[in-house]
Design a protein around this motif. Sequence first.
Motif, PDB file in Angstrom:
ATOM      1  N   MET A   1       0.957  -1.042   0.123  1.00  0.00           N
ATOM      2  CA  MET A   1       0.003   0.019  -0.068  1.00  0.00           C
ATOM      3  C   MET A   1       0.931   1.312   0.062  1.00  0.00           C
ATOM      4  O   MET A   1       1.869   1.325   0.792  1.00  0.00           O
ATOM      5  N   LEU A   2       0.540   2.083  -0.871  1.00  0.00           N
ATOM      6  CA  LEU A   2       1.480   3.373  -0.916  1.00  0.00           C
ATOM      7  C   LEU A   2       1.066   4.487   0.296  1.00  0.00           C
ATOM      8  O   LEU A   2      -0.035   4.536   0.698  1.00  0.00           O
ATOM      9  N   MET A   3       2.240   4.854   0.811  1.00  0.00           N
ATOM     10  CA  MET A   3       2.003   5.975   1.784  1.00  0.00           C
ATOM     11  C   MET A   3       2.725   6.952   1.471  1.00  0.00           C
ATOM     12  O   MET A   3       4.017   7.137   1.374  1.00  0.00           O
ATOM     13  N   LYS A   4       2.099   8.423   1.380  1.00  0.00           N
ATOM     14  CA  LYS A   4       2.988   9.531   1.218  1.00  0.00           C
ATOM     15  C   LYS A   4       3.065  10.430   2.651  1.00  0.00           C
ATOM     16  O   LYS A   4       1.979  10.228   3.217  1.00  0.00           O
ATOM     17  N   PRO A   5       4.264  10.787   2.805  1.00  0.00           N
ATOM     18  CA  PRO A   5       4.555  11.137   4.022  1.00  0.00           C
ATOM     19  C   PRO A   5       3.831  12.823   3.963  1.00  0.00           C
ATOM     20  O   PRO A   5       3.381  13.141   2.962  1.00  0.00           O
ATOM     21  N   GLN A   6       3.716  13.334   5.316  1.00  0.00           N
ATOM     22  CA  GLN A   6       3.267  14.544   5.522  1.00  0.00           C
ATOM     23  C   GLN A   6       4.167  15.623   4.994  1.00  0.00           C
ATOM     24  O   GLN A   6       5.385  15.481   4.947  1.00  0.00           O
ATOM     25  N   ARG A   7       3.521  16.754   4.472  1.00  0.00           N
ATOM     26  CA  ARG A   7       4.341  17.772   3.949  1.00  0.00           C
ATOM     27  C   ARG A   7       4.841  18.545   4.932  1.00  0.00           C
ATOM     28  O   ARG A   7       4.419  18.362   6.431  1.00  0.00           O
ATOM     29  N   LEU A   8       5.796  19.324   4.886  1.00  0.00           N
ATOM     30  CA  LEU A   8       6.739  20.181   5.863  1.00  0.00           C
ATOM     31  C   LEU A   8       5.997  21.513   6.069  1.00  0.00           C
ATOM     32  O   LEU A   8       5.328  21.849   5.013  1.00  0.00           O
ATOM     33  N   ARG A   9       6.146  21.931   7.200  1.00  0.00           N
ATOM     34  CA  ARG A   9       5.742  23.523   7.302  1.00  0.00           C
ATOM     35  C   ARG A   9       6.637  24.142   7.930  1.00  0.00           C
ATOM     36  O   ARG A   9       7.774  23.648   8.770  1.00  0.00           O
ATOM     37  N   LYS A  10       6.850  25.537   7.923  1.00  0.00           N
ATOM     38  CA  LYS A  10       7.860  26.417   8.480  1.00  0.00           C
ATOM     39  C   LYS A  10       8.030  25.864   9.945  1.00  0.00           C
ATOM     40  O   LYS A  10       6.826  25.994  10.697  1.00  0.00           O
ATOM     41  N   GLY A  11       9.077  25.902  10.654  1.00  0.00           N
ATOM     42  CA  GLY A  11       9.421  25.476  11.872  1.00  0.00           C
ATOM     43  C   GLY A  11       9.666  24.090  12.183  1.00  0.00           C
ATOM     44  O   GLY A  11       9.697  23.861  13.444  1.00  0.00           O
ATOM     45  N   ASP A  12       9.157  23.572  11.386  1.00  0.00           N
ATOM     46  CA  ASP A  12       9.350  21.901  11.498  1.00  0.00           C
ATOM     47  C   ASP A  12      10.900  21.539  11.601  1.00  0.00           C
ATOM     48  O   ASP A  12      11.718  22.321  11.403  1.00  0.00           O
ATOM     49  N   THR A  13      11.185  20.636  12.333  1.00  0.00           N
ATOM     50  CA  THR A  13      12.434  19.822  12.728  1.00  0.00           C
ATOM     51  C   THR A  13      12.974  18.898  11.621  1.00  0.00           C
ATOM     52  O   THR A  13      12.016  17.836  11.352  1.00  0.00           O
ATOM     53  N   ILE A  14      14.106  18.801  11.074  1.00  0.00           N
ATOM     54  CA  ILE A  14      14.574  18.077  10.087  1.00  0.00           C
ATOM     55  C   ILE A  14      15.876  17.059  10.844  1.00  0.00           C
ATOM     56  O   ILE A  14      16.622  17.627  11.317  1.00  0.00           O
ATOM     57  N   GLY A  15      15.874  15.931  10.764  1.00  0.00           N
ATOM     58  CA  GLY A  15      16.764  14.893  11.245  1.00  0.00           C
ATOM     59  C   GLY A  15      17.866  14.663  10.091  1.00  0.00           C
ATOM     60  O   GLY A  15      17.458  14.560   9.071  1.00  0.00           O
ATOM     61  N   ILE A  16      19.051  14.900  10.728  1.00  0.00           N
ATOM     62  CA  ILE A  16      20.151  14.502   9.582  1.00  0.00           C
ATOM     63  C   ILE A  16      20.964  13.494  10.217  1.00  0.00           C
ATOM     64  O   ILE A  16      21.253  13.365  11.280  1.00  0.00           O
ATOM     65  N   ILE A  17      21.169  12.360   9.162  1.00  0.00           N
ATOM     66  CA  ILE A  17      21.851  11.233   9.457  1.00  0.00           C
ATOM     67  C   ILE A  17      22.886  11.041   8.364  1.00  0.00           C
ATOM     68  O   ILE A  17      22.734  11.397   7.395  1.00  0.00           O
ATOM     69  N   ALA A  18      23.949  10.130   8.702  1.00  0.00           N
ATOM     70  CA  ALA A  18      24.970   9.720   7.933  1.00  0.00           C
ATOM     71  C   ALA A  18      24.948   8.099   7.752  1.00  0.00           C
ATOM     72  O   ALA A  18      25.916   7.542   8.475  1.00  0.00           O
ATOM     73  N   PRO A  19      23.969   7.476   6.921  1.00  0.00           N
ATOM     74  CA  PRO A  19      23.907   6.055   7.092  1.00  0.00           C
ATOM     75  C   PRO A  19      25.182   5.360   6.102  1.00  0.00           C
ATOM     76  O   PRO A  19      25.136   4.210   6.047  1.00  0.00           O
TER      77      PRO A  19
ATOM     78  N   LEU B   1       8.705  19.927  -0.776  1.00  0.00           N
ATOM     79  CA  LEU B   1       8.097  18.904   0.358  1.00  0.00           C
ATOM     80  C   LEU B   1       7.324  19.686   1.096  1.00  0.00           C
ATOM     81  O   LEU B   1       6.711  19.438   2.296  1.00  0.00           O
ATOM     82  N   PHE B   2       6.887  21.109   0.647  1.00  0.00           N
ATOM     83  CA  PHE B   2       6.004  21.919   1.447  1.00  0.00           C
ATOM     84  C   PHE B   2       4.649  22.097   0.723  1.00  0.00           C
ATOM     85  O   PHE B   2       3.600  22.626   1.503  1.00  0.00           O
ATOM     86  N   GLU B   3       4.532  21.908  -0.350  1.00  0.00           N
ATOM     87  CA  GLU B   3       3.280  22.016  -1.028  1.00  0.00           C
ATOM     88  C   GLU B   3       2.940  20.807  -1.893  1.00  0.00           C
ATOM     89  O   GLU B   3       4.072  20.759  -2.854  1.00  0.00           O
ATOM     90  N   PRO B   4       1.929  20.078  -2.019  1.00  0.00           N
ATOM     91  CA  PRO B   4       1.714  18.972  -3.058  1.00  0.00           C
ATOM     92  C   PRO B   4       1.877  19.491  -4.395  1.00  0.00           C
ATOM     93  O   PRO B   4       1.099  20.129  -4.828  1.00  0.00           O
ATOM     94  N   THR B   5       2.961  19.283  -5.254  1.00  0.00           N
ATOM     95  CA  THR B   5       3.019  19.671  -6.415  1.00  0.00           C
ATOM     96  C   THR B   5       3.523  18.675  -7.612  1.00  0.00           C
ATOM     97  O   THR B   5       4.578  18.103  -7.002  1.00  0.00           O
ATOM     98  N   ALA B   6       3.120  18.442  -8.612  1.00  0.00           N
ATOM     99  CA  ALA B   6       3.371  17.683  -9.609  1.00  0.00           C
ATOM    100  C   ALA B   6       4.849  18.242 -10.239  1.00  0.00           C
ATOM    101  O   ALA B   6       4.773  19.120 -10.621  1.00  0.00           O
ATOM    102  N   ILE B   7       5.740  17.025 -10.519  1.00  0.00           N
ATOM    103  CA  ILE B   7       6.760  17.796 -11.117  1.00  0.00           C
ATOM    104  C   ILE B   7       6.775  17.628 -12.694  1.00  0.00           C
ATOM    105  O   ILE B   7       6.437  16.427 -13.144  1.00  0.00           O
TER     106      ILE B   7
END
Length: 306
Positions: free
Chosen positions: A1-19, A153-159
């Motif tokens: 089942m396809l899952m789309k993540p929630q959009r970002l909003r200003k003030g949100d936190t971004i996690g940074i990893i180095a896998p 990432l902030f607004e659903p937009t087709a590319i």
Amino acid sequence: MLMKPQRLRKGDTIGIIAPASPPNQENLQRSFSFLEELGLEVKIGKHVYDQYGYLAGNDEDRLTDLHSMFMDKEVKAIICAGGGYGTGRIASNIDYELIKHNPKIFWGYSDITFLHTAIHGQTGLVTFHGPMLASDIGKEDVHPLSKEYFKQLFEPTAIQYTNEISPLETLIEGEASGRITGGNLSLIASTIGTPFEIDTKGALLLIEDINEEPRSIDRMLNQLHMAGKLYDAAGLIIGDFNNCVPERELSLSLDEVIDHYTQLANKPAMKGFKFGHCSPHVSIPLGVQAEMNTEKKQLIIESGIQ
């Protein structure tokens, strides 16, 4: 089942990893200002600055950072600092149920391709193939267009990818549609025969790579061909093959190799897309539906967020 993540909003936190491999620290630090310009907060994984040979820390620590960011309710998106090597080493130990119950934006490319393939195959989560912080965004000469596509990432937009972004060349004429999958060719090939083998049935398959001789590209495409992955695909999207030139006098050219396998697949195919180790680097969601039309020279990809 396809899952789309929630959009970002200003003030949100971004996690940074180095896998994968240790990121360039100077570039990584420089990239933070871009995230701040987007109105985002930054949370750095505990082991981002670790080094264990060609790995950014041992497998357990890199896996811990991945799990921690998916568990962290404050973190709304995870962006990889860089690629290199090592994500395949942790794929078997990832808690995919954790990801399934905590879906969020996951972003990277190159070696991260193994994680894109594994995560989508195990959970159905849409992930993003795009430029990374230390590898791309933190460079002093980063292309403005590479930054521009973070706005998806902030607004659903087709590319809509057309000749206006880069010259596109038709290899096999036709129209094709399906979910978009793929990424780095070396990593795609390395999934074959594993529990995380790429599924190309009815899909538009994207391939790109860097610093591989035509004979190596030939070997990997032949593996995909023999495994039925090219035949199963609805169409082929040829991204950037940076510095994939022969180091010996007797060699086929990169174009000859790619042409050979696109003809064998005999599916609609275009090349010239700025996906991969290139500048600009256009970021796109993986796992969503897309349509390719060689006559119109365009690729339309639906939004990857909700």
